[in-house]
Design a protein around this motif. Structure first.
Motif, PDB file in Angstrom:
ATOM      1  N   GLY A 174      -7.793 -10.363 -46.959  1.00  0.00           N
ATOM      2  CA  GLY A 174      -6.574 -10.081 -47.127  1.00  0.00           C
ATOM      3  C   GLY A 174      -6.448  -9.075 -48.051  1.00  0.00           C
ATOM      4  N   ILE A 175      -5.506  -7.972 -48.137  1.00  0.00           N
ATOM      5  CA  ILE A 175      -5.183  -6.863 -48.866  1.00  0.00           C
ATOM      6  C   ILE A 175      -3.640  -6.560 -48.931  1.00  0.00           C
ATOM      7  N   ALA A 176      -3.191  -6.929 -49.980  1.00  0.00           N
ATOM      8  CA  ALA A 176      -1.681  -6.735 -50.033  1.00  0.00           C
ATOM      9  C   ALA A 176      -0.930  -7.240 -48.982  1.00  0.00           C
ATOM     10  N   ASP A 177      -0.363  -6.524 -48.112  1.00  0.00           N
ATOM     11  CA  ASP A 177       0.565  -6.927 -46.925  1.00  0.00           C
ATOM     12  C   ASP A 177      -0.226  -7.142 -45.731  1.00  0.00           C
ATOM     13  N   HIS A 178      -1.615  -7.139 -45.466  1.00  0.00           N
ATOM     14  CA  HIS A 178      -2.101  -7.206 -44.345  1.00  0.00           C
ATOM     15  C   HIS A 178      -3.629  -7.786 -44.477  1.00  0.00           C
ATOM     16  N   VAL A 179      -4.141  -8.162 -43.124  1.00  0.00           N
ATOM     17  CA  VAL A 179      -5.370  -8.725 -43.141  1.00  0.00           C
ATOM     18  C   VAL A 179      -6.291  -7.798 -42.341  1.00  0.00           C
ATOM     19  N   GLU A 180      -7.458  -7.573 -42.700  1.00  0.00           N
ATOM     20  CA  GLU A 180      -8.391  -6.692 -41.896  1.00  0.00           C
ATOM     21  C   GLU A 180      -9.566  -7.534 -41.374  1.00  0.00           C
ATOM     22  N   GLY A 181     -10.134  -7.402 -40.291  1.00  0.00           N
ATOM     23  CA  GLY A 181     -11.068  -8.009 -39.878  1.00  0.00           C
ATOM     24  C   GLY A 181     -12.349  -6.971 -39.523  1.00  0.00           C
ATOM     25  N   TYR A 182     -13.535  -7.208 -40.096  1.00  0.00           N
ATOM     26  CA  TYR A 182     -14.766  -6.411 -40.112  1.00  0.00           C
ATOM     27  C   TYR A 182     -15.640  -7.051 -38.987  1.00  0.00           C
ATOM     28  N   ARG A 183     -16.405  -6.144 -38.079  1.00  0.00           N
ATOM     29  CA  ARG A 183     -17.467  -6.602 -37.446  1.00  0.00           C
ATOM     30  C   ARG A 183     -18.799  -7.074 -38.151  1.00  0.00           C
ATOM     31  N   ILE A 184     -19.404  -7.987 -38.076  1.00  0.00           N
ATOM     32  CA  ILE A 184     -20.567  -8.348 -38.718  1.00  0.00           C
ATOM     33  C   ILE A 184     -21.827  -7.741 -37.969  1.00  0.00           C
ATOM     34  N   GLU A 185     -22.373  -6.640 -38.161  1.00  0.00           N
ATOM     35  CA  GLU A 185     -23.366  -5.926 -37.317  1.00  0.00           C
ATOM     36  C   GLU A 185     -24.050  -5.212 -38.207  1.00  0.00           C
ATOM     37  N   PRO A 186     -25.427  -5.122 -38.251  1.00  0.00           N
ATOM     38  CA  PRO A 186     -26.207  -4.263 -39.088  1.00  0.00           C
ATOM     39  C   PRO A 186     -25.952  -2.761 -38.860  1.00  0.00           C
ATOM     40  N   HIS A 187     -25.804  -1.909 -40.015  1.00  0.00           N
ATOM     41  CA  HIS A 187     -25.846  -0.741 -39.758  1.00  0.00           C
ATOM     42  C   HIS A 187     -24.551  -0.223 -39.117  1.00  0.00           C
ATOM     43  N   TYR A 188     -23.550  -0.920 -38.970  1.00  0.00           N
ATOM     44  CA  TYR A 188     -22.230  -0.441 -38.473  1.00  0.00           C
ATOM     45  C   TYR A 188     -21.086  -0.912 -39.106  1.00  0.00           C
ATOM     46  N   ASP A 189     -20.369   0.034 -39.242  1.00  0.00           N
ATOM     47  CA  ASP A 189     -19.038  -0.374 -39.973  1.00  0.00           C
ATOM     48  C   ASP A 189     -17.981  -0.062 -39.092  1.00  0.00           C
ATOM     49  N   GLU A 190     -17.198  -1.247 -38.746  1.00  0.00           N
ATOM     50  CA  GLU A 190     -15.985  -1.252 -37.858  1.00  0.00           C
ATOM     51  C   GLU A 190     -14.884  -2.017 -38.289  1.00  0.00           C
ATOM     52  N   LYS A 191     -13.790  -1.657 -38.444  1.00  0.00           N
ATOM     53  CA  LYS A 191     -12.656  -2.474 -38.610  1.00  0.00           C
ATOM     54  C   LYS A 191     -12.200  -2.895 -37.323  1.00  0.00           C
ATOM     55  N   VAL A 192     -12.467  -4.274 -36.840  1.00  0.00           N
ATOM     56  CA  VAL A 192     -12.061  -4.536 -35.484  1.00  0.00           C
ATOM     57  C   VAL A 192     -10.446  -4.773 -35.337  1.00  0.00           C
ATOM     58  N   HIS A 209     -17.383  -2.265 -46.147  1.00  0.00           N
ATOM     59  CA  HIS A 209     -16.285  -1.428 -45.724  1.00  0.00           C
ATOM     60  C   HIS A 209     -15.499  -1.171 -47.188  1.00  0.00           C
ATOM     61  N   SER A 210     -14.763   0.193 -47.052  1.00  0.00           N
ATOM     62  CA  SER A 210     -14.200   0.574 -48.348  1.00  0.00           C
ATOM     63  C   SER A 210     -12.709   1.041 -47.913  1.00  0.00           C
ATOM     64  N   VAL A 211     -11.668   0.739 -48.936  1.00  0.00           N
ATOM     65  CA  VAL A 211     -10.403   1.320 -48.817  1.00  0.00           C
ATOM     66  C   VAL A 211     -10.346   2.556 -49.359  1.00  0.00           C
ATOM     67  N   GLU A 212      -9.327   3.436 -48.798  1.00  0.00           N
ATOM     68  CA  GLU A 212      -8.941   4.627 -49.600  1.00  0.00           C
ATOM     69  C   GLU A 212      -7.645   4.748 -50.067  1.00  0.00           C
ATOM     70  N   HIS A 213      -7.270   5.731 -50.693  1.00  0.00           N
ATOM     71  CA  HIS A 213      -5.911   6.329 -51.280  1.00  0.00           C
ATOM     72  C   HIS A 213      -5.592   5.006 -52.433  1.00  0.00           C
ATOM     73  N   LEU A 214      -6.476   4.890 -53.333  1.00  0.00           N
ATOM     74  CA  LEU A 214      -6.236   3.871 -54.534  1.00  0.00           C
ATOM     75  C   LEU A 214      -5.792   4.621 -55.793  1.00  0.00           C
ATOM     76  N   GLU A 215      -5.457   6.083 -55.670  1.00  0.00           N
ATOM     77  CA  GLU A 215      -5.358   6.796 -56.757  1.00  0.00           C
ATOM     78  C   GLU A 215      -4.609   6.234 -57.837  1.00  0.00           C
ATOM     79  N   LYS A 216      -3.242   5.360 -57.567  1.00  0.00           N
ATOM     80  CA  LYS A 216      -2.312   4.765 -58.152  1.00  0.00           C
ATOM     81  C   LYS A 216      -2.563   3.588 -58.667  1.00  0.00           C
ATOM     82  N   HIS A 217      -3.637   3.045 -58.127  1.00  0.00           N
ATOM     83  CA  HIS A 217      -4.092   1.665 -58.651  1.00  0.00           C
ATOM     84  C   HIS A 217      -5.269   1.595 -59.879  1.00  0.00           C
ATOM     85  N   THR A 218      -4.704   1.336 -60.997  1.00  0.00           N
ATOM     86  CA  THR A 218      -5.565   1.397 -62.242  1.00  0.00           C
ATOM     87  C   THR A 218      -5.924  -0.111 -62.545  1.00  0.00           C
TER      88      THR A 218
END
Length: 501
Positions: A120-138, A91-100
């Motif tokens: 954990g990312i800054a002010d939130h937590v994200e959960g990603y499904r563990i499953e082959p060949h499948y990218d989903e932020k649950v 999983h990747s995150v977008e919009h990091l242009e200002k983060h050097t």
């Protein structure tokens, strides 16, 4: 986005200092990227006391009745039918242009269950499904304020906690104080409770430590401490700055140890206490002599201390018996305990329990050596030390260009991550039995070439092995200067391509 004094993580002075820090070193492995060869599955008395991870079922899961829900999870990994790995999370995150490099987006905290890898990312937590060949932020758990402290501990039923700044508003930007505890479920992302810490006006990202032990969430910030009941969020006990000694942090897991600092610098002395988690009552005390500048607690049970004597780097391990009496002192010259080395030496997000070069088992402590740069020799090794005597009790060698890192205990065995080396060899997760010196391969896999150096570095990346999988989560997210608008990798994980026994 300020973490407040002392000092703020985002003040201009901190950003200026960041420019001089070591960054994203080029590894020799970078030149070896290319095809991957098939590899074999098997590799061949300084301090004085004033005394005043259980095994689980072999399928890596906690069976009903084996552990109570409020106990800290302790699992045993089993070798799959095939150690051939396949990607199960990316999983990747977008919009990091200002983060050097000088202004990273911090991603503190990584946890895994059988279903979810959470970050954990800054002010939130994200959960990603563990499953082959499948990218989903649950799920996404919006915390409202930035994360200030995390714990590696997870309960047997998949819950954990973070400390955060209180939510800010346009009219109330806040002062960086970290005075909120959030307890949540990793499988669902559901917040279970949130409490404001008492008298935490001086709790900041630079001094707040969080841990979990059976049924209890405990936080200390150098000016006080507090403990909460996991089920209800009810406050169990707290301490204040009126005491002569102040709690700096805790070690959790099977027991609760407190690190307390007494007096003012440069005459500060330290003591370690075992506490009753429900009442805060002191059960025993171990006092360290003057001249110790820092203390870390890599294990609460067995009690093990990592201390820096006369310097900021760890110089010795101290092991104690179950009554808090000195058992052994292990000099660590030539070893790399990696205590306090995250975030390039900054004291962010809790440091008392974090020694990425040390794993403690029931009878031995396992410590990483310093890097060996000699050609044709192991890149480093892991040495086992007997907790009662301090004597060496086994050695696990890395390979030329393939360093090894201890991750955690799996019953009485040690889980080890072995770096990849491009065309020389795949990365791997192995289990080592120090009694028989047997190495059991669990997974072989290939990390993304562009990220291999960062992902393989425990000072820069969380590396977790759980439920037959291994996961990698970079702690600092920055843009690619060549392609600033590209998404940035935040999580990747691998599991077996074959079925388990």
């Amino acid at each position: 986005m300020s973490f407040g004094p002392p000092p703020s993580a985002y003040t201009q002075s901190a950003l200026a200092a960041d420019q001089a820090r070591r960054r994203r070193r080029n590894r020799i492995l970078g030149g070896l990227a290319g095809g991957v060869l098939v590899i074999a599955l098997c590799a061949g008395g300084l301090f004085l006391s004033s005394a005043g991870d259980d095994g689980a079922p072999a399928d890596g899961k906690v069976a009903a009745g084996a552990q109570q829900p409020d106990e800290i999870r302790s699992t045993v990994e089993k070798a799959p039918r095939s150690p051939e790995g396949r990607e199960v999370v990316e999983h990747s995150v977008e919009h990091l242009e200002k983060h050097t490099d000088g202004n990273p987006l911090y991603a503190p905290g990584s946890w895994a269950t059988a279903k979810i890898f959470a970050r954990g990312i800054a002010d939130h937590v994200e959960g990603y499904r563990i499953e082959p060949h499948y990218d989903e932020k649950v799920w996404t758990l919006d915390l409202g304020g930035h994360i200030c402290a995390t714990s590696r501990h997870v309960t047997a039923d998949g819950r954990t906690a973070v400390v955060i700044q209180p939510p800010k508003s346009a009219t109330d930007p806040g002062n960086g104080v970290c005075d909120q505890v959030v307890f949540f479920d990793l499988d669902t992302g559901r917040k279970l409770w949130q409490k404001k810490m008492p008298a935490a006006d001086f709790a900041y990202v630079t001094n707040t430590d969080l841990t979990l032990t059976k049924g209890v969430v405990a936080v200390a910030w150098g000016h006080g401490s507090v403990a909460y009941d996991m089920k209800s969020g009810k406050q169990l006990w707290n301490t204040t700055t009126t005491a002569q000694c102040a709690d700096q942090g805790f070690a959790g897991g099977r027991a609760l140890l407190a690190l307390a600092a007494c007096g003012q610098a440069p005459d500060t002395t330290y003591k370690v206490q075992k506490l009753d988690p429900r009442t805060g009552k002191n059960l025993w005390t171990y006092r360290l002599t003057r001249g110790v500048s820092r203390v870390y607690l890599p294990s609460s049970d067995p009690p093990v201390l990592a201390v820096a004597a006369g310097d900021t780097q760890v110089t010795d391990l101290i092991t104690l018996d179950d009554q808090g009496r000195h058992a052994a002192t292990v000099p660590l010259k030539g070893y790399d305990a990696k205590c306090g080395d995250r975030y390039y030496g900054k004291i962010f997000f809790g440091v008392v329990e974090n020694c990425d070069g040390i794993v403690v088992g029931p009878t031995q402590a396992y410590v990483s050596s310093k890097e060996n740069i000699a050609n044709g020799q192991p890149g480093d090794w892991i040495v086992a030390f007997d907790l009662k005597t301090g004597k060496t009790g086994g050695k696990f060698d890395g390979r030329d260009l393939q360093k090894v890192y201890p991750l955690r205990m799996s019953g009485d065995d040690l889980l080890i991550y072995r770096e990849g080396a491009g065309a020389v060899g795949l990365a791997g997760l192995v289990s080592w039995n120090p009694r028989t010196d047997k190495e059991t391969p669990l997974l072989f896999f290939e990390l993304p070439q562009d990220h291999e150096g960062e992902l393989s570095d425990p000072e820069r990346t969380d590396i977790l092995a759980e439920e037959g999988n291994i996961f990698f989560g970079p702690r600092e997210l920055v843009r690619d200067d060549d392609s600033p608008k590209d998404a940035v990798l935040v999580a990747v994980g691998f599991g077996s391509a074959g079925l388990k026994h």
